[in-house]
Design an enzyme around this catalytic site. Structure first.
Site, PDB file in Angstrom:
ATOM      1  N   GLU A 134       0.812  -1.505   0.258  1.00  0.00           N
ATOM      2  CA  GLU A 134      -0.206   0.034  -0.118  1.00  0.00           C
ATOM      3  C   GLU A 134       0.450   1.385  -0.109  1.00  0.00           C
ATOM      4  O   GLU A 134       0.622   2.359  -0.895  1.00  0.00           O
ATOM      5  CB  GLU A 134      -1.023   0.299   1.162  1.00  0.00           C
ATOM      6  CG  GLU A 134      -2.099  -0.294   0.879  1.00  0.00           C
ATOM      7  CD  GLU A 134      -2.139  -2.047   1.241  1.00  0.00           C
ATOM      8  OE1 GLU A 134      -0.782  -2.764   2.262  1.00  0.00           O
ATOM      9  OE2 GLU A 134      -2.852  -2.741   0.750  1.00  0.00           O
ATOM     10  N   HIS A 183     -11.068  -5.969   9.577  1.00  0.00           N
ATOM     11  CA  HIS A 183     -11.150  -5.941   8.034  1.00  0.00           C
ATOM     12  C   HIS A 183     -13.129  -5.314   7.973  1.00  0.00           C
ATOM     13  O   HIS A 183     -13.881  -4.939   6.611  1.00  0.00           O
ATOM     14  CB  HIS A 183     -12.043  -7.260   7.382  1.00  0.00           C
ATOM     15  CG  HIS A 183      -9.929  -7.741   7.007  1.00  0.00           C
ATOM     16  ND1 HIS A 183      -8.709  -7.416   7.299  1.00  0.00           N
ATOM     17  CD2 HIS A 183      -9.700  -7.903   5.464  1.00  0.00           C
ATOM     18  CE1 HIS A 183      -7.952  -7.425   6.508  1.00  0.00           C
ATOM     19  NE2 HIS A 183      -8.629  -8.503   5.877  1.00  0.00           N
TER      20      HIS A 183
END
Lengths: 322, 326
Positions: B60, B129
């Site tokens: 990322e 998540h």
């Protein structure tokens, strides 16, 4: 390289050295605030590298960036004005010592988060390939940055996409006060390139002509093939930043490296080649002193940013909070 | 106008902007061959090719950083971070670099990058998540943060974000993708960033929300009708810049406010809105501002516990009755 070009390299190194020494003075007088990371001892790297770069090439550096800015051709008066936080500074007095930049020179900044600019440099490499251009990126950073995730992520992506980026490690032996051997499992940093199967080399960072040749080759490779990891071996003659007590290294070691002063080495080389005699070099030193007077005068006499500058450039298109 | 899902609206916005502007491209994990983990970019690779639809490694930091670098060099990247939970891995790039480049270098550098990401809980994916940390990003000057709650806004805001010269974090909600609505098909249909929208008019109470919670709030408003309560529902759409004008105007008529957000209550959107209402419309309030938010826990996997932690229609109805002293 012509005689004029060789002498210009010498002049730039002397100017950077004296600029940094003058900055120390101004810092001590309280005229420069914040952090001040000096480039003394590493001048040959920026000067050699910038000589090898074309005008359309791009540059990213870390926060030890005064030497880079001057070598890249930024007006040293405006660099000094930035250190003094003045409106005429290269970043309008809002960046400071660690955030010099000039869009006109494709110099996209000194960056102050260790390793944080490597992804940005990779992205400029991506844009170059995307647009089908022939330029390349030089991204300079310390050896300490090679232990952070950004180094891995950026070189890996640049290698996967064959991006034209020269990752230039300025290995000055210490990340702040931590010796490279104590921080890095592989202390021959250029060998880290093997993990990504990219071209790599080690170069003497105290020799400006060697730097020039090595960066030229690396840029050539980057344009045609893809990323290059180049390690320049160097040393900083003063602390990490102002106020560094330097308890982590021996005086003898510093002296040993001072014997490899890039400016004195190059002066000897110029004399040996018959390019310049003592008088010619003296003249360069004198001219630099005169220029320094003007640099400091300009910076000190420049105005502070006005109040409106506080809220300028937060956004390109500001939307008032309502 | 055409009726479509939130997913189709996002997809259409991307496609239209990629055709309109050669500088627009997408990059991120699984945007290409896979077709997007939420199927937003399905078919894009065949349509636009590998140069403009770029699968990246799972990294990322460099996804955001390289997109930002490409933006500095004149392109218009749309970087996808698979879920907002992974945006924390790029936090340094987003807040220390992207948000500050324009300011730090006195306007010399612009960074017109769009970071698309997907947030929210409710799908039993567990604590790491299932987050809605939108306010964390909205805290930083220099970024623009938007989070649409309808297909029409999704399309118009994404197109505006891509054309915007400032960096924009574009937060989608995983459970909104199937939501249907009317969407304008004009190629230059844009929703301005930083403008709130009254989604439903009402005289009795002002409900402020955005993203998934807009849908929850609209449902609550429907249910309140049966009890004779007319709720005004305001959609923030953008968290930064924040537009409180319609909220203040509404509060001056309804005198009561409920803020509904999926994120945690502490230091959240509700806290900000409540403060602004107090600063700008203190005299209009007939009741304290009520906040409906997620329980202060990492979201559990167990379905019943998860639903218990997330704001539900019932919670909004209850809060509205509280501010009406019913």
């Amino acid at each position: 390289m012509s005689r004029e070009e060789l002498l210009e390299l010498y002049r730039q190194m002397v100017l950077i050295r004296r600029f940094e020494e003058k900055s120390t003075e101004l810092y001590t007088q309280g005229k420069i605030g914040g952090f001040l990371h000096l480039y003394i001892g590493e001048e040959a790297i920026a000067v050699g590298a910038c000589k090898a770069m074309r005008a359309d090439d791009h540059l990213f550096t870390a926060y030890r960036d005064h030497g880079w800015a001057i070598a890249r051709g930024l007006d040293p008066r405006r660099v000094m004005a930035e250190l003094l936080g003045k409106a005429t500074g290269v970043s309008g007095g809002k960046g400071g010592s660690m955030h010099l930049a000039s869009a006109e020179h494709n110099y996209w900044g000194g960056h102050a988060i260790v390793g944080g600019h490597l992804p940005l440099a990779t992205g400029v490499g991506l844009a170059i390939r995307y647009k089908g251009e022939d330029s390349a990126v030089v991204c300079a950073f310390g050896e300490g940055s090679t232990n952070i995730g950004y180094f891995h992520e950026s070189i890996n992506l640049a290698a996967v996409w064959d991006l034209p980026v020269v990752f230039l490690v300025e290995n000055n032996q210490y990340g702040m006060g931590t010796a490279v051997e104590r921080a890095s499992a592989v202390s021959d940093i250029f060998q880290k390139g093997c993990a990504y199967d990219i071209a790599n080399a080690q170069v003497n960072g105290q020799d400006v002509l060697e730097m020039y040749r090595a960066v030229q080759e690396a840029l050539d490779h980057a344009r045609k093939e893809g990323p290059f990891l180049l390690e320049a071996i160097t040393y900083r003659y003063v602390g990490h930043s102002m106020g560094d007590p330097e308890r982590y290294r021996q005086k003898a070691e510093v002296e040993e490296w001072r014997a490899r002063d890039p400016i004195r080495l190059f002066a000897a080389e110029l004399r040996k080649r018959g390019v310049a005699d003592e008088a010619t070099l003296e003249e360069i030193h004198r001219a630099v002193e005169d220029e320094l007077v003007e640099i400091v005068r300009f910076a000190e006499e420049s105005p502070e940013p006005d109040d409106a500058a506080l809220c300028e450039h937060v956004y390109v298109n500001p939307v008032p909070h309502r | 106008m055409a009726r479509m899902t939130f997913r189709e609206a996002i997809s259409q916005a991307l496609r239209e902007e990629m055709y309109r502007d050669e500088r627009v491209f997408i990059m991120g994990e699984e945007v290409g061959r896979w077709g997007g983990t939420y199927a937003v970019t399905r078919g894009f690779l065949d349509e636009f090719g590998e140069k403009r639809v770029r699968d990246t490694p799972i990294a990322e930091g460099v996804i955001v950083g390289a997109a930002a670098g490409a933006a500095i060099a004149g392109l218009r990247p749309v970087a996808e971070i698979m879920t907002i939970n992974f945006a924390f891995l790029a936090m340094d790039q987003i807040v220390n670099h992207v948000a500050k480049l324009h300011y730090m270098f006195d306007g010399q550098i612009t960074c017109p990058v769009v970071i698309r990401t997907v947030g929210g809980g409710g799908r039993q994916l567990g604590a790491s998540h299932s987050q809605s940390p939108d306010v964390v990003f909205a805290h930083f000057p220099g970024l623009k943060v938007v989070a649409p709650g309808t297909p029409a806004d999704a399309k118009g805001l994404l197109k505006a974000a891509i054309r915007e010269d400032d960096p924009v974090l574009f937060i989608e909600h995983a459970t909104l993708y199937q939501v249907r609505g009317e969407v304008p098909d004009d190629e230059d249909y844009l929703v301005p960033i930083g403008v709130s929208d009254v989604k439903r008019e009402g005289r009795d109470v002002t409900i402020v929300s955005y993203s998934k919670m807009l849908q929850i709030s609209l449902e609550a408003a429907e249910r309140l009708v049966q009890e004779g309560i007319e709720a005004e529902v305001i959609d923030l759409r953008s968290l930064r810049p924040l537009d409180t004008r319609p909220i203040i105007e509404s509060v001056q008529r309804t005198n009561r406010v409920v803020v509904v957000e999926e994120g945690w209550r502490s230091y959240g959107v509700g806290a900000e809105i409540a403060s602004r209402v107090m600063e700008l419309a203190f005299d209009s309030l007939d009741a304290p501002v009520r906040r409906v938010a997620q329980a202060e826990v990492p979201l559990p996997y167990n379905r019943r516990l998860e639903q218990m932690a997330l704001p539900q229609v019932d919670d909004v109805v209850r809060a509205v009755k509280d501010v009406l002293y019913l």
